[in-house]
Design a protein around this motif. Sequence first.
Motif, short mmCIF file in Angstrom:
data_model
loop_
_atom_site.label_atom_id
_atom_site.label_comp_id
_atom_site.label_asym_id
_atom_site.label_seq_id
_atom_site.Cartn_x
_atom_site.Cartn_y
_atom_site.Cartn_z
N GLN A 1 0.93 -1.07 -0.18
CA GLN A 1 0.01 -0.23 -0.08
C GLN A 1 0.94 1.17 0.03
OE1 GLN A 1 -3.37 -0.42 -0.27
NE2 GLN A 1 -2.80 -2.48 -0.48
N ALA A 2 2.07 1.16 -0.42
CA ALA A 2 2.83 2.55 -0.55
C ALA A 2 2.16 3.25 -1.46
CB ALA A 2 4.40 1.73 -1.17
N ASN A 3 2.24 4.58 -1.61
CA ASN A 3 1.58 5.53 -2.38
C ASN A 3 2.53 6.39 -3.19
OD1 ASN A 3 0.05 7.45 -3.73
ND2 ASN A 3 -1.51 7.66 -1.85
N PRO A 4 2.55 6.14 -4.62
CA PRO A 4 3.61 6.87 -5.39
C PRO A 4 3.17 8.18 -5.58
CG PRO A 4 2.34 5.66 -6.74
CD PRO A 4 1.66 5.19 -5.54
N ASP A 5 2.25 8.55 -5.43
CA ASP A 5 1.84 10.15 -5.50
C ASP A 5 1.85 10.77 -4.21
OD1 ASP A 5 1.01 9.80 -8.05
OD2 ASP A 5 -0.91 8.90 -7.33
N VAL A 6 2.28 10.30 -3.17
CA VAL A 6 2.77 11.08 -1.78
C VAL A 6 3.87 11.69 -2.07
CG1 VAL A 6 2.72 11.15 0.65
CG2 VAL A 6 0.78 9.88 -0.52
N ALA A 7 4.06 13.00 -1.88
CA ALA A 7 5.57 13.43 -2.12
C ALA A 7 6.73 13.00 -1.19
CB ALA A 7 5.58 15.07 -2.44
N GLU A 8 6.13 13.20 0.06
CA GLU A 8 7.10 12.95 1.38
C GLU A 8 7.00 11.72 1.89
OE1 GLU A 8 5.98 15.98 3.75
OE2 GLU A 8 7.00 17.58 2.73
N ALA A 9 8.24 11.19 2.29
CA ALA A 9 8.14 9.95 3.19
C ALA A 9 7.79 10.41 4.70
CB ALA A 9 9.86 9.55 3.45
N PRO A 10 7.14 9.37 5.35
CA PRO A 10 6.76 9.72 6.64
C PRO A 10 7.63 9.75 7.76
CG PRO A 10 6.26 7.48 6.45
CD PRO A 10 6.92 8.05 4.80
N LEU A 11 7.42 10.84 8.72
CA LEU A 11 8.48 10.72 9.91
C LEU A 11 8.24 9.73 10.69
CD1 LEU A 11 11.18 12.87 10.53
CD2 LEU A 11 9.51 14.26 11.79
N ALA A 12 9.11 8.80 11.21
CA ALA A 12 9.04 7.73 12.21
C ALA A 12 9.33 8.24 13.47
CB ALA A 12 9.78 6.49 11.53
#
Length: 447
Positions: free
Chosen positions: A58-69
């Motif tokens: 479910q990774a989304n290619p359209d979300v520009a930023e990586a999530p902050l963990a």
Amino acid sequence: MRNPIHPPVPGSDAAELLQKHALVGHERLDSLRLGAPEDMVGLRSLVRESWQRSASLQANPDVAEAPLAMDRDELEEYRRQHPLATIMPVIKKLLVQPSHDSGLLVAVGDDVGRLLWVDGDPVMQRRAEGMMFVAGADWSEASVGTSAPGTALALDRSIQISGAEHFKRSVHPWSCTAVPFHDPDSGAVLGVVDITGTETAVAPHTLSLVEATVAAAQAQLRIERLQLAAAVRDKPRRRSAAAASSHALYRNSLQLLGRDQALLSIEGRTVSLSARHSEILAILSSHPAGLSADDLCAQLYPGDGSAVTLRAEMVRLRKVIHELSPDAVPGSRPYRLPVELLSDSGQVLSCLQRGAHRIALEIYKGALLPRSEAPGVVQLRERVSHLLREALLSDGSVDSLLKYAELPEAKYDVDLRLALLKLLPPRSPKRAAVVADLERIETELKA
């Protein structure tokens, strides 16, 4: 190690064709999610398979930023205690310092793809912030899809990802090379070292440089561990100081897979546990919040457990662990472990969760404490075994399925052999052995 990619020269017909096919692949992502890998024509098989994993996670290619963990405080504490912290001077000398004016970034991440350090060219650092290629961000395949750090961890091998081969569109202007970092003693994956930038980041000499740096850093970590062990052994007055620093060199671990008696390693010292103590630590390591005496009895004893018997076992277990480290002695009310134990079964589950089936299979040495009848152990054993089998049947390669078939628990697995026959080409010489296995199973089950 052989260079796994010879990147096309920028501006060449080959480079343009790669970009075109990768972009077409993104336009057909919906087809990919529906299981049509033939639509990924033009992508390297390594990248195509990574895109399939990314889509399934479910990774989304359209979300520009990586999530902050991790926030700043969590990151600082985690970095301070991580084994890779001690080898950062080697990374900085060999990679970071030369990269400051080269248009490259150097990143070091942990074993699940979270970036812990990002340094290098200041201009590139500011640009990379736009896609959250920063310390504390999650760059695993499950979060951002195909990238060198995440895919190197998923496959446990050196990887180069160029331009539009990245799953996420915002990363298409970038290229990167990543190499997993292994524990020099256990071989477990501790993290990943990555170089990110423009075309230079995927040059053949870049891969060689990163691999050489990782090898040097692994050797340095091994040397520091030997020096620490010598200080503890030969200079008693320095033992407390050496023990205090050992957390930066080791990951406390518990090996449960394929053995009847667990191996417990704390601060570089290892002991083989009794069968009962193995069961107790297997259960407690999977319940970090702890268990009451009644709950632990229920998970430990097949019939009606005795709290008196449990207390006696805990006294003996505490003595064993105290010899390794007083700080690691389990507490009571509830019974819980005061230090984190990295269990091999937990590593398998973590790898499966992020789609790294090959690494999970490498770690999996067999059933967890196979002779134990403790209810909590049986439940954990069946969970690890079931999830690994299902992951391999749904998304495993031929080589992975063949390796799994060699395990004792797969001796009579008919579905596994049938899945192999579907994947193997009609003229593959490996088919004969699989068919012979099916005939053996039929004969033995009839007997």
